[in-house]
Design a protein around this motif. Structure first.
Motif, PDB file in Angstrom:
ATOM      1  N   UNK A   1       0.847  -1.195   0.000  1.00 31.74           N
ATOM      2  CA  UNK A   1       0.000   0.000   0.000  1.00 31.74           C
ATOM      3  C   UNK A   1       0.884   1.247   0.000  1.00 31.74           C
ATOM      4  N   UNK A   2       1.906   1.237   0.847  1.00 29.07           N
ATOM      5  CA  UNK A   2       2.825   2.369   0.890  1.00 29.07           C
ATOM      6  C   UNK A   2       3.427   2.659  -0.469  1.00 29.07           C
ATOM      7  N   UNK A   3       3.911   1.585  -1.095  1.00 29.61           N
ATOM      8  CA  UNK A   3       4.606   1.751  -2.375  1.00 29.61           C
ATOM      9  C   UNK A   3       3.657   2.349  -3.409  1.00 29.61           C
ATOM     10  N   UNK A   4       2.498   1.724  -3.565  1.00 25.41           N
ATOM     11  CA  UNK A   4       1.619   2.140  -4.657  1.00 25.41           C
ATOM     12  C   UNK A   4       0.857   3.422  -4.335  1.00 25.41           C
ATOM     13  N   UNK A   5       0.317   3.473  -3.145  1.00 24.10           N
ATOM     14  CA  UNK A   5      -0.393   4.691  -2.736  1.00 24.10           C
ATOM     15  C   UNK A   5       0.558   5.880  -2.809  1.00 24.10           C
ATOM     16  N   UNK A   6       1.746   5.695  -2.236  1.00 24.37           N
ATOM     17  CA  UNK A   6       2.732   6.774  -2.269  1.00 24.37           C
ATOM     18  C   UNK A   6       3.033   7.205  -3.691  1.00 24.37           C
ATOM     19  N   UNK A   7       3.225   6.234  -4.577  1.00 25.20           N
ATOM     20  CA  UNK A   7       3.589   6.572  -5.952  1.00 25.20           C
ATOM     21  C   UNK A   7       2.442   7.274  -6.668  1.00 25.20           C
ATOM     22  N   UNK A   8       1.227   6.790  -6.448  1.00 30.17           N
ATOM     23  CA  UNK A   8       0.087   7.404  -7.136  1.00 30.17           C
ATOM     24  C   UNK A   8      -0.132   8.841  -6.667  1.00 30.17           C
ATOM     25  N   UNK A   9       0.032   9.062  -5.364  1.00 32.24           N
ATOM     26  CA  UNK A   9      -0.133  10.432  -4.874  1.00 32.24           C
ATOM     27  C   UNK A   9       1.027  11.299  -5.362  1.00 32.24           C
ATOM     28  N   UNK A  10       2.216  10.712  -5.442  1.00 33.27           N
ATOM     29  CA  UNK A  10       3.375  11.465  -5.925  1.00 33.27           C
ATOM     30  C   UNK A  10       3.120  12.033  -7.316  1.00 33.27           C
ATOM     31  N   UNK A  11       2.489  11.213  -8.167  1.00 36.97           N
ATOM     32  CA  UNK A  11       2.251  11.643  -9.544  1.00 36.97           C
ATOM     33  C   UNK A  11       1.483  12.954  -9.616  1.00 36.97           C
ATOM     34  N   UNK A  12       0.681  13.217  -8.615  1.00 38.32           N
ATOM     35  CA  UNK A  12      -0.154  14.418  -8.652  1.00 38.32           C
ATOM     36  C   UNK A  12       0.534  15.653  -8.084  1.00 38.32           C
ATOM     37  N   UNK A  13       1.706  15.511  -7.520  1.00 44.05           N
ATOM     38  CA  UNK A  13       2.292  16.648  -6.801  1.00 44.05           C
ATOM     39  C   UNK A  13       2.902  17.671  -7.754  1.00 44.05           C
ATOM     40  N   UNK A  14       2.622  18.913  -7.492  1.00 51.38           N
ATOM     41  CA  UNK A  14       3.161  19.977  -8.319  1.00 51.38           C
ATOM     42  C   UNK A  14       4.296  20.727  -7.649  1.00 51.38           C
ATOM     43  N   UNK A  15       4.536  20.425  -6.384  1.00 54.21           N
ATOM     44  CA  UNK A  15       5.614  21.077  -5.640  1.00 54.21           C
ATOM     45  C   UNK A  15       6.773  20.088  -5.563  1.00 54.21           C
ATOM     46  N   UNK A  16       7.949  20.537  -5.992  1.00 50.43           N
ATOM     47  CA  UNK A  16       9.089  19.625  -6.054  1.00 50.43           C
ATOM     48  C   UNK A  16       9.332  18.910  -4.731  1.00 50.43           C
ATOM     49  N   UNK A  17       9.245  19.666  -3.645  1.00 48.64           N
ATOM     50  CA  UNK A  17       9.549  19.057  -2.349  1.00 48.64           C
ATOM     51  C   UNK A  17       8.488  18.046  -1.937  1.00 48.64           C
ATOM     52  N   UNK A  18       7.241  18.405  -2.173  1.00 48.35           N
ATOM     53  CA  UNK A  18       6.182  17.456  -1.830  1.00 48.35           C
ATOM     54  C   UNK A  18       6.298  16.210  -2.674  1.00 48.35           C
ATOM     55  N   UNK A  19       6.692  16.412  -3.933  1.00 49.40           N
ATOM     56  CA  UNK A  19       6.846  15.269  -4.831  1.00 49.40           C
ATOM     57  C   UNK A  19       7.895  14.302  -4.276  1.00 49.40           C
ATOM     58  N   UNK A  20       9.048  14.856  -3.898  1.00 54.75           N
ATOM     59  CA  UNK A  20      10.112  13.989  -3.370  1.00 54.75           C
ATOM     60  C   UNK A  20       9.659  13.368  -2.048  1.00 54.75           C
ATOM     61  N   UNK A  21       8.934  14.146  -1.251  1.00 55.34           N
ATOM     62  CA  UNK A  21       8.484  13.631   0.044  1.00 55.34           C
ATOM     63  C   UNK A  21       7.554  12.435  -0.142  1.00 55.34           C
ATOM     64  N   UNK A  22       6.595  12.578  -1.046  1.00 60.24           N
ATOM     65  CA  UNK A  22       5.690  11.448  -1.276  1.00 60.24           C
ATOM     66  C   UNK A  22       6.426  10.266  -1.909  1.00 60.24           C
ATOM     67  N   UNK A  23       7.412  10.563  -2.741  1.00 56.92           N
ATOM     68  CA  UNK A  23       8.168   9.447  -3.313  1.00 56.92           C
ATOM     69  C   UNK A  23       8.901   8.703  -2.201  1.00 56.92           C
ATOM     70  N   UNK A  24       9.260   9.417  -1.125  1.00 56.28           N
ATOM     71  CA  UNK A  24       9.891   8.748   0.016  1.00 56.28           C
ATOM     72  C   UNK A  24       8.928   7.772   0.654  1.00 56.28           C
ATOM     73  N   UNK A  25       7.667   8.190   0.778  1.00 55.29           N
ATOM     74  CA  UNK A  25       6.667   7.288   1.345  1.00 55.29           C
ATOM     75  C   UNK A  25       6.650   6.000   0.527  1.00 55.29           C
TER      76      UNK A  25
END
Lengths: 491, 655
Positions: A288-312
């Motif tokens: 769940x972490x891997x996929x949920x994190x990745x799917x939410x990452x795809x939507x991020x428009x802020x570089x830092x948030x994007x990297x943060x969600x990719x960490x999840x």
């Protein structure tokens, strides 16, 4: 290495340095920075010396420093490292030093900032070296205050950010986790009569005062918040977004690893049977972490948030490797912690540079930066490729080990988890395309590339990523030594 | 040097060039020595490949004994680094290094004056290194590593002119689409490691490993079939097979020599190489073989139809490449091991030549759009004649190289499956048609203005797809540094078929060496003169039709396009709607808007919303508590207190 209790020196050198900084004149910020750099560099050298002196053929705890502390309660001062903690100690020392370099542009309350950074380092190093649960817990808490202040004082101010909200959120989440850990800690103490983690691991925990499963999950919760595990992850993007660059580097680089480390050192080591029983649940949470994190990452428009969600998403692989409860998967999990620390640390350092120079982190506002900052763009691409698991870079080695270790145990979960590599490629390359490629934009005409000083941390981290990627044995041989006791307990 | 050192030098020679450019010459800017470095590096690899080929030829069994070196050992998992050279490897090495060398020389002219000259040659050196590493790997993990690295180089080179949004998008598309296939490859590796316990290619072919793979099953299908399908998924991504072919036409955004080397001759053939290399496993999975064969046949036909209507000369070539790779997959799926690699080799030469010819044409006209070309035959005689030869070879006209290998594939198909055979035969007709359409539009008739006319037609001053053409005011032949590689490629494009004539099947004997024969069932199909005559007739018919439409213009292209209400034309022009389906429907709408949007909203409003709600509740509580005392100590105290209470209670109850 004999003579001094080197491990204690390593752990307390930063906090001693913080006291030293307090004595320096506030009107000489450069001196403060230089002092912080020297202290953390010394700490890094010391960690490097321990790394070389470490006997990877021995599964014993090494560089032990043990002394009675609160004898009536059998609380001891007990530091030591094994193959599990040593890589994380070295990672912490490395990122601690680089974080100081990354902070060179800090000009607000310089003394306090660097002092807090140093205290933070002592806290994290303490967590990775403490082998008495009370000591571990104390170090776990020590890290909180500097983190809170660093985000709240030097974070993104309103209206750009919500630094006080994010700092408080981080604090509350961790304290909540700590409260559960504390309950578990006490339960363990009443069951075993010791706080010594090594003794606890040897103790028979089948007939505890409180059901072992409950203790396992109480303690696991604290680590799950830290890793973080869905649905306890939402503090992470906020903390990252509003933290100053160096704090993001430390947060992603080492603080999250405290969660994975704790799961291995305490949950799995002490309760192998519970871990076995609940492994499918852990694997499910991981996926769940891997996929949920990745799917939410795809939507991020802020570089830092994007990297943060990719960490999840990427920390999900740590949990997946742990859930496999086998040598290959656990090695992969520990290696993933190290590689994620360097790769994501690098990514946050890069985002910080981009922000410093363009004053925005919003991907739609960026574009064509490769024309203006070719060095940053190149390193950003290398970091991105490492993050998406390109072979020859460290991320591939660790993810591959996780997958190999998990596949025979949880075939479907591995399949789902591995499909994350497609999503990762998607969000990383799309982010690179929108930020760095396409035509140059006029508003960035006067934006410069990284300065020499700014390049140092980037080059060091790229080199680390490549070395571990090409020769993972450099780390896995050490990890193996640390995993043997756990594996023998797992049977 | 020992045999083994020579083999290693094949790999390290271009790698040295790459490192030299990166760390000494610097990849930024245009260092004159960068091109030379890569050329010397690749020439070194070619020399070592020739020696290695001779060594392999001399060894009975055609396989060199090479050592391997442990890389990573964890528990039961033992991974090593090692090279393996057998007859197939040695042929692949020759193809890769020779085409690469000619492309590097050609690039001296084509890339002259480009601001990214050094970077270009660095990437090219890295690509050649990785491609050689892929071919030389003795185990699948190592092959996968280089598989990903050639993919990286492809990404970097498609997006070489990254200032163009189309190039940046095409690069990303290529990487992501192929990664879908790579996921299959990765899962196949995991299954092999878990069931067979090894990733070393030759060990996997041993009887008890095959038995283990056939013995295990999952969802009612043998592990071996799953492994084969996973590997084929990777191969389909790399070799642009339906339904993962969509990235290759867009990859034409890269510099043309890149298209020639990576997207025609070598990297895209890596999928064919993988399936062929693993054919001793595939042959035990009939279902997977059927998937390979039918995917190949469908891809061959489908890509050829799309090639009929493309107006961009490079895209015609790209569809042609997809189509020809389909032929190779078809052959492999039917067990035609030698036929597939024979065609791979011939195709590498004539298709590289076609691409370099297209680059030569655009170099002077400033466009890749055939609607603005025409009449170039006189101005560019070398380009014209070499491209004509390559086209005839592609069309399968005897005695050029393409004829021999395509005929072997057709004969294999005829022996195995009438349905697949007719798909392949229809493709022969279409191939001849589209390649002569390309020739006639480009080289005959009146010159239609080139890049300037294109820019005018598009109503903008920006150049078309070509970033550096001269605008085409005065047509001229390309400089000799570009023309020479054309001539040198024309020789094998015409002659390479001779290595496997029906009467002297030298390649067959070499590839089906004793060691290969031990693991692979040979599917040798005899030469069939009737079939050869028929396929040649089909090709000639295709050429004649093209001549009628684009030569003497007895049939109007417009009226063909509007046939059946224009529906077939629109379907082909829009690539059967697949790009739309993938990009707009599946990724843009379904994945990004719906799924990701849903999860992002869930994260924000539900997961985080609950946290904030709880936070507000606590804050209210905290406000009350704050009147009594300050700070966080209470939280601890409360927790400790509650903890002790709970534990004591439980301890008492359990007593």
């Amino acid at each position: 290495m004999t003579g001094l209790p080197w491990l204690s020196v390593l752990v307390f050198l930063p906090v001693a340095g913080a006291l030293l900084l307090a004595l320096l004149p506030a009107q000489r910020p450069l001196l403060v920075k230089q002092a912080a750099a020297v202290i953390t560099l010394l700490d890094l050298l010391l960690a490097g010396m321990l790394w070389t002196a470490f006997d990877a053929s021995s599964t014993a705890i090494q560089f032990v420093h043990q002394a009675p502390w609160v004898p009536p309660l059998k609380i001891t001062y007990y530091l030591g490292v094994d193959g599990l903690s040593l890589p994380l100690v070295l990672l912490t020392a490395l990122l601690g030093f680089l974080a100081v370099l990354v902070s060179w542009n800090i000009n607000h309350r310089v003394k306090l900032y660097f002092a807090l950074l140093l205290v933070l380092q002592t806290g994290v190093l303490g967590v990775f070296t403490a082998l008495d649960f009370v000591l571990f817990f104390l170090f776990w808490e020590v890290e909180l205050l500097p983190m809170y202040l660093l985000i709240a004082i030097w974070g993104s101010p309103p209206p750009l950010g919500r630094r006080e909200y994010s700092a408080m959120k981080f604090l509350i989440y961790t304290i909540l986790g700590s409260a559960f850990m504390l309950v578990g800690l006490l339960a363990l103490y009443f069951s075993t009569g010791t706080f010594n983690l090594v003794d606890m691991a040897r103790a028979d925990l089948r007939n505890t005062a409180v059901p072992a499963t409950l203790i396992f999950w109480l303690i696991f919760f604290a680590f799950a918040v830290k890793l973080p595990v869905f649905p306890f992850h939402t503090w992470l993007p906020d903390a990252h977004t509003d933290a100053p660059t160096a704090v993001s580097v430390i947060l992603a680089g080492v603080l999250l690893k405290m969660g994975g480390y704790g799961m291995l050192r305490i949950c799995v080591s002490l309760f192998p049977q519970v871990a076995y029983t609940w492994a499918p649940t852990l694997a499910l949470l991981a996926v769940v972490n891997v996929l949920y994190g990745a799917l939410v990452t795809l939507r991020q428009g802020d570089l830092k948030r994007l990297i943060a969600y990719s960490s999840v998403s990427h920390m999900g692989y740590v949990l997946l490797g742990i859930a496999a409860l086998g040598e290959v998967g656990l090695t992969g999990a520990v290696l993933q912690m190290v590689t994620h620390g360097t790769i994501t640390g690098l990514l946050f350092a890069l985002v910080g540079l981009v922000y410093d120079k363009t004053h925005t982190r919003q991907i739609p506002e960026l574009g064509g930066l490769a024309h203006r900052m070719p060095f940053i763009a190149t390193v950003f691409m290398i970091a991105g490729l490492a993050s998406l698991g390109l072979p020859t870079m460290s991320g591939f080695a660790s993810e591959f080990l996780v997958f190999v270790g998990t596949f025979p145990v949880f075939g479907w979960y591995t399949l789902l988890g591995a499909s994350g590599i497609v999503l990762t490629a998607g969000y990383i390359l799309w982010m690179l395309e929108r930020s760095f490629f396409r035509g140059p934009l006029a508003r960035f005409d006067h934006v410069g590339d990284a300065t020499l000083l700014e390049r140092v941390p980037l080059v060091v981290l790229v080199a680390t990523i490549m070395i571990v990627g090409l020769w993972p044995r450099a780390v896995t041989d050490v990890i193996r030594a640390g995993l043997q006791p756990i594996l023998s307990r797992l049977g | 040097m020992t045999t083994e050192q020579i083999v290693w030098s094949i790999f390290f020679s271009p790698l040295a060039a790459f490192l030299l450019i990166c760390f000494v010459l610097r990849p930024a800017g245009a260092h004159g020595l960068a091109g030379l470095a890569t050329i010397v590096g690749v020439a070194g690899a070619l020399g070592a490949s020739v020696v290695t080929f001779l060594n392999v030829l001399a060894v009975p069994g055609h396989e060199l004994p090479l050592a391997d070196y442990p890389w990573l050992t964890i528990g039961d998992l033992r991974l090593h680094l090692g090279l393996a050279v057998d007859s197939l490897t040695s042929v692949m090495l020759l193809v890769v290094t020779s085409v690469s060398l000619l492309v590097q020389v050609y690039s001296l002219g084509y890339m002259a004056g480009d601001t990214g000259y050094s970077r270009y040659y660095a990437y090219m050196a890295l690509f050649t290194t990785s491609m050689l590493g892929l071919v030389l790997a003795d185990n699948l993990l190592q092959l996968y590593v280089f598989w990903e690295l050639v993919g990286l180089c492809s990404y970097l080179l498609i997006g070489f002119w990254f200032h163009r949004p189309a190039a940046a998008a095409a690069a990303k598309k290529a990487f992501v689409v192929t990664r879908f296939g790579d996921l299959g490859f990765l899962l196949a590796l995991l299954a092999l490691a878990s069931v067979a316990g090894t990733l070393t290619i030759n060990e996997l072919f041993t009887e008890h490993k095959v038995a283990a793979l056939v013995g295990a099953s999952f969802l009612g299908v043998t592990a071996l079939t799953w492994v084969a399908l996973g590997l084929f998924a990777g191969a389909a991504g790399k070799s642009a097979q339906f339904p993962l072919h969509v990235w290759l036409p867009d990859a034409m955004e890269g510099p043309t020599p890149v298209s020639a080397l990576i997207h025609a001759a070598t990297m895209v053939a890596a999928g064919v190489y993988l399936v062929g290399r693993m054919l001793p496993l595939f042959q035990h999975a009939p279902a997977a073989m059927a998937v390979v064969a039918s995917t190949g046949a469908v891809t061959a036909l489908m890509a050829a139809t799309m090639g009929l209507v493309a107006t961009d000369i490079k895209r015609v070539m790209a569809y042609s490449t997809v189509s020809q790779l389909g032929y190779m997959m078809l052959a492999l799926g039917l067990g035609g091991y030698v036929a597939a690699f024979f065609h791979l080799m011939n195709h590498a030469f004539f298709k590289a030549l076609l691409f370099l010819g297209a680059g030569s044409v655009s170099h002077t006209t400033g466009t890749f759009d055939m609607r603005y070309m025409g009449g170039l035959r006189r101005a560019m005689p070398v380009t014209f004649w070499t491209v004509l030869l390559a086209s005839l070879s592609l069309a399968g006209i005897p005695p050029l190289s393409g004829f021999w290998s395509k005929d072997e594939i057709l004969a294999t198909a005829l022996a195995a499956s009438p349905g697949l055979f007719w798909l392949a035969m229809a493709t022969v007709l279409l191939t001849a048609f589209y390649v002569f359409r390309m020739l006639l539009l480009t080289f005959t008739g009146e010159y239609r203005g080139g890049g300037a006319a294109e820019a005018a037609a598009n109503g903008d001053a920006a150049q078309g797809a070509d970033a550096h053409g001269h605008g085409g005011v005065r047509l001229h032949e390309s400089p000799s540094v570009m023309a020479l590689p054309l001539v040198m490629l024309a020789a094998p494009a015409v002659l390479s078929g001779l290595v496997n004539l029906p009467t002297i099947p030298a390649l067959d004997d070499f590839l089906m060496s004793r060691t290969v024969r031990e693991t692979l069932e040979a599917h040798h199909v005899a030469f069939n003169p009737l079939l050869a005559a028929f396929s040649t007739g089909m090709a000639l018919l295709g050429i004649a039709l093209a001549w009628l439409v684009y030569g003497v213009k007895a049939l109007r292209a417009d009226s063909l396009g509007s046939a059946l209400g224009g529906l077939p034309y629109r379907m082909l022009y829009h690539k059967y709607g697949l790009d739309f389906l993938y990009e707009k429907v599946l990724v843009g709408s379904l994945l990004y808007t719906v799924v990701c949007g849903l999860f992002a909203a869930l994260d924000r409003y539900v997961v985080d919303g609950l946290v904030n709600g709880a936070g507000q509740l606590t804050r209210g509580l905290g406000r009350g508590l704050r009147r009594v005392e300050t700070g966080q100590v209470q939280a601890y105290g409360l927790a400790i207190f509650l903890g002790v209470v709970v534990i004591t209670a439980v301890a008492i109850v359990r007593g």
